[in-house]
Motif scaffolding. Structure first.
Motif, PDB file in Angstrom:
ATOM      1  N   MET A   1      19.849  36.429  38.192  1.00 30.27           N
ATOM      2  CA  MET A   1      20.582  35.855  37.068  1.00 30.27           C
ATOM      3  C   MET A   1      20.435  34.334  37.120  1.00 30.27           C
ATOM      4  N   ASN A   2      20.117  33.733  36.014  1.00 27.69           N
ATOM      5  CA  ASN A   2      19.976  32.281  36.004  1.00 27.69           C
ATOM      6  C   ASN A   2      21.273  31.608  35.560  1.00 27.69           C
ATOM      7  N   PHE A   3      21.302  30.279  35.681  1.00 24.76           N
ATOM      8  CA  PHE A   3      22.521  29.525  35.356  1.00 24.76           C
ATOM      9  C   PHE A   3      22.935  29.725  33.908  1.00 24.76           C
ATOM     10  N   GLN A   4      21.981  29.833  32.996  1.00 23.33           N
ATOM     11  CA  GLN A   4      22.309  30.036  31.583  1.00 23.33           C
ATOM     12  C   GLN A   4      23.177  31.282  31.395  1.00 23.33           C
ATOM     13  N   ASP A   5      22.902  32.340  32.159  1.00 22.69           N
ATOM     14  CA  ASP A   5      23.676  33.580  32.053  1.00 22.69           C
ATOM     15  C   ASP A   5      25.106  33.395  32.527  1.00 22.69           C
ATOM     16  N   LEU A   6      25.341  32.410  33.389  1.00 18.52           N
ATOM     17  CA  LEU A   6      26.672  32.178  33.954  1.00 18.52           C
ATOM     18  C   LEU A   6      27.458  31.103  33.212  1.00 18.52           C
ATOM     19  N   SER A   7      26.850  30.438  32.236  1.00 20.33           N
ATOM     20  CA  SER A   7      27.471  29.254  31.655  1.00 20.33           C
ATOM     21  C   SER A   7      28.849  29.534  31.059  1.00 20.33           C
ATOM     22  N   ASN A   8      29.086  30.730  30.532  1.00 23.08           N
ATOM     23  CA  ASN A   8      30.411  31.012  29.981  1.00 23.08           C
ATOM     24  C   ASN A   8      31.449  31.201  31.080  1.00 23.08           C
ATOM     25  N   LYS A   9      31.024  31.395  32.323  1.00 18.75           N
ATOM     26  CA  LYS A   9      31.941  31.511  33.454  1.00 18.75           C
ATOM     27  C   LYS A   9      31.912  30.272  34.343  1.00 18.75           C
ATOM     28  N   ALA A  10      30.859  29.478  34.250  1.00 19.47           N
ATOM     29  CA  ALA A  10      30.675  28.369  35.178  1.00 19.47           C
ATOM     30  C   ALA A  10      31.178  27.046  34.637  1.00 19.47           C
ATOM     31  N   LEU A  11      31.194  26.871  33.337  1.00 20.85           N
ATOM     32  CA  LEU A  11      31.634  25.623  32.727  1.00 20.85           C
ATOM     33  C   LEU A  11      32.853  25.940  31.873  1.00 20.85           C
ATOM     34  N   ILE A  12      34.021  25.631  32.405  1.00 23.03           N
ATOM     35  CA  ILE A  12      35.269  26.117  31.816  1.00 23.03           C
ATOM     36  C   ILE A  12      36.132  24.956  31.355  1.00 23.03           C
ATOM     37  N   SER A  13      36.569  25.019  30.109  1.00 25.67           N
ATOM     38  CA  SER A  13      37.475  24.013  29.563  1.00 25.67           C
ATOM     39  C   SER A  13      38.909  24.518  29.639  1.00 25.67           C
ATOM     40  N   ASP A  14      39.779  23.710  30.211  1.00 24.01           N
ATOM     41  CA  ASP A  14      41.190  24.053  30.326  1.00 24.01           C
ATOM     42  C   ASP A  14      41.776  24.421  28.965  1.00 24.01           C
ATOM     43  N   SER A  15      41.381  23.700  27.925  1.00 26.11           N
ATOM     44  CA  SER A  15      41.949  23.921  26.594  1.00 26.11           C
ATOM     45  C   SER A  15      41.563  25.268  25.990  1.00 26.11           C
ATOM     46  N   ASP A  16      40.568  25.951  26.552  1.00 25.53           N
ATOM     47  CA  ASP A  16      40.153  27.259  26.046  1.00 25.53           C
ATOM     48  C   ASP A  16      40.982  28.412  26.614  1.00 25.53           C
ATOM     49  N   ILE A  17      41.860  28.113  27.557  1.00 27.01           N
ATOM     50  CA  ILE A  17      42.627  29.163  28.234  1.00 27.01           C
ATOM     51  C   ILE A  17      44.110  28.964  27.949  1.00 27.01           C
ATOM     52  N   ASP A  18      44.771  30.032  27.529  1.00 25.03           N
ATOM     53  CA  ASP A  18      46.207  29.984  27.245  1.00 25.03           C
ATOM     54  C   ASP A  18      47.015  30.195  28.524  1.00 25.03           C
ATOM     55  N   TRP A  19      48.192  29.594  28.556  1.00 24.56           N
ATOM     56  CA  TRP A  19      49.131  29.830  29.645  1.00 24.56           C
ATOM     57  C   TRP A  19      49.725  31.224  29.494  1.00 24.56           C
ATOM     58  N   GLU A  20      49.942  31.894  30.614  1.00 27.51           N
ATOM     59  CA  GLU A  20      50.655  33.172  30.657  1.00 27.51           C
ATOM     60  C   GLU A  20      52.054  32.879  31.186  1.00 27.51           C
ATOM     61  N   ASP A  21      53.075  33.128  30.375  1.00 33.35           N
ATOM     62  CA  ASP A  21      54.459  32.859  30.779  1.00 33.35           C
ATOM     63  C   ASP A  21      54.929  33.981  31.693  1.00 33.35           C
ATOM     64  N   LEU A  22      55.259  33.629  32.938  1.00 32.05           N
ATOM     65  CA  LEU A  22      55.731  34.606  33.915  1.00 32.05           C
ATOM     66  C   LEU A  22      57.251  34.678  33.945  1.00 32.05           C
ATOM     67  N   GLY A  23      57.921  33.823  33.162  1.00 38.46           N
ATOM     68  CA  GLY A  23      59.373  33.790  33.127  1.00 38.46           C
ATOM     69  C   GLY A  23      59.946  32.908  34.222  1.00 38.46           C
ATOM     70  N   ALA A  24      61.225  32.595  34.087  1.00 37.63           N
ATOM     71  CA  ALA A  24      61.981  31.830  35.090  1.00 37.63           C
ATOM     72  C   ALA A  24      61.336  30.490  35.430  1.00 37.63           C
ATOM     73  N   GLY A  25      60.689  29.846  34.417  1.00 42.24           N
ATOM     74  CA  GLY A  25      60.137  28.517  34.635  1.00 42.24           C
ATOM     75  C   GLY A  25      58.780  28.472  35.286  1.00 42.24           C
ATOM     76  N   VAL A  26      58.058  29.604  35.282  1.00 43.81           N
ATOM     77  CA  VAL A  26      56.729  29.661  35.906  1.00 43.81           C
ATOM     78  C   VAL A  26      55.726  30.191  34.881  1.00 43.81           C
ATOM     79  N   LYS A  27      54.561  29.531  34.817  1.00 40.57           N
ATOM     80  CA  LYS A  27      53.470  30.021  33.978  1.00 40.57           C
ATOM     81  C   LYS A  27      52.159  29.790  34.703  1.00 40.57           C
ATOM     82  N   ARG A  28      51.115  30.571  34.317  1.00 40.93           N
ATOM     83  CA  ARG A  28      49.832  30.439  35.011  1.00 40.93           C
ATOM     84  C   ARG A  28      48.668  30.573  34.040  1.00 40.93           C
TER      85      ARG A  28
END
Length: 116
Positions: A1-28
């Motif tokens: 597998m070359n780097f191009q195949d991994l680019s959607n997993k290897a170069l990640i923007s924080d803004s593309d991922i939503d927070w998951e609310d775990l409750g009680a003041g914690v999210k991930r």
């Protein structure tokens, strides 16, 4: 597998991922993972608790922001921005957030239970 195949997993923007609310003041955000490794951002409000637990995974956590009282087995210590804790397999550990904070957790292997 070359780097191009991994680019959607290897170069990640924080803004593309939503927070998951775990409750009680914690999210991930699960930032990246494969079968062997996972990186997770965990945001804590002041006084939020990461309940004492254990798991078979190796875990390293970097305090990116804030202050935490960390329990590891029978030991407790206050860790601040820039500090790290290591949780070996099956050792009970947890945190209490003393001032709003952010942990960067790394697991080996990945946490299958986080993906369900």
């Amino acid at each position: 597998m070359n780097f191009q195949d991994l680019s959607n997993k290897a170069l990640i923007s924080d803004s593309d991922i939503d927070w998951e609310d775990l409750g009680a003041g914690v999210k991930r955000k699960i930032m990246a993972y494969d079968d062997q490794l996972m990186l997770v951002k965990v945001d804590f409000e002041k006084d939020a608790i990461g309940t004492v637990h254990n798991h078979p995974h190796l875990q390293m956590s970097y305090v990116a922001k804030g202050s935490f009282e960390v329990s590891m087995g029978d030991d407790k210590k206050i860790l601040n921005e820039g500090d790290v804790f290591f949780a070996p397999s099956n050792v009970f550990h947890g945190v209490v957030c003393l001032e709003a904070g952010l942990l960067i957790d790394i697991f080996n292997p990945h946490r299958e239970d986080f993906l369900k």
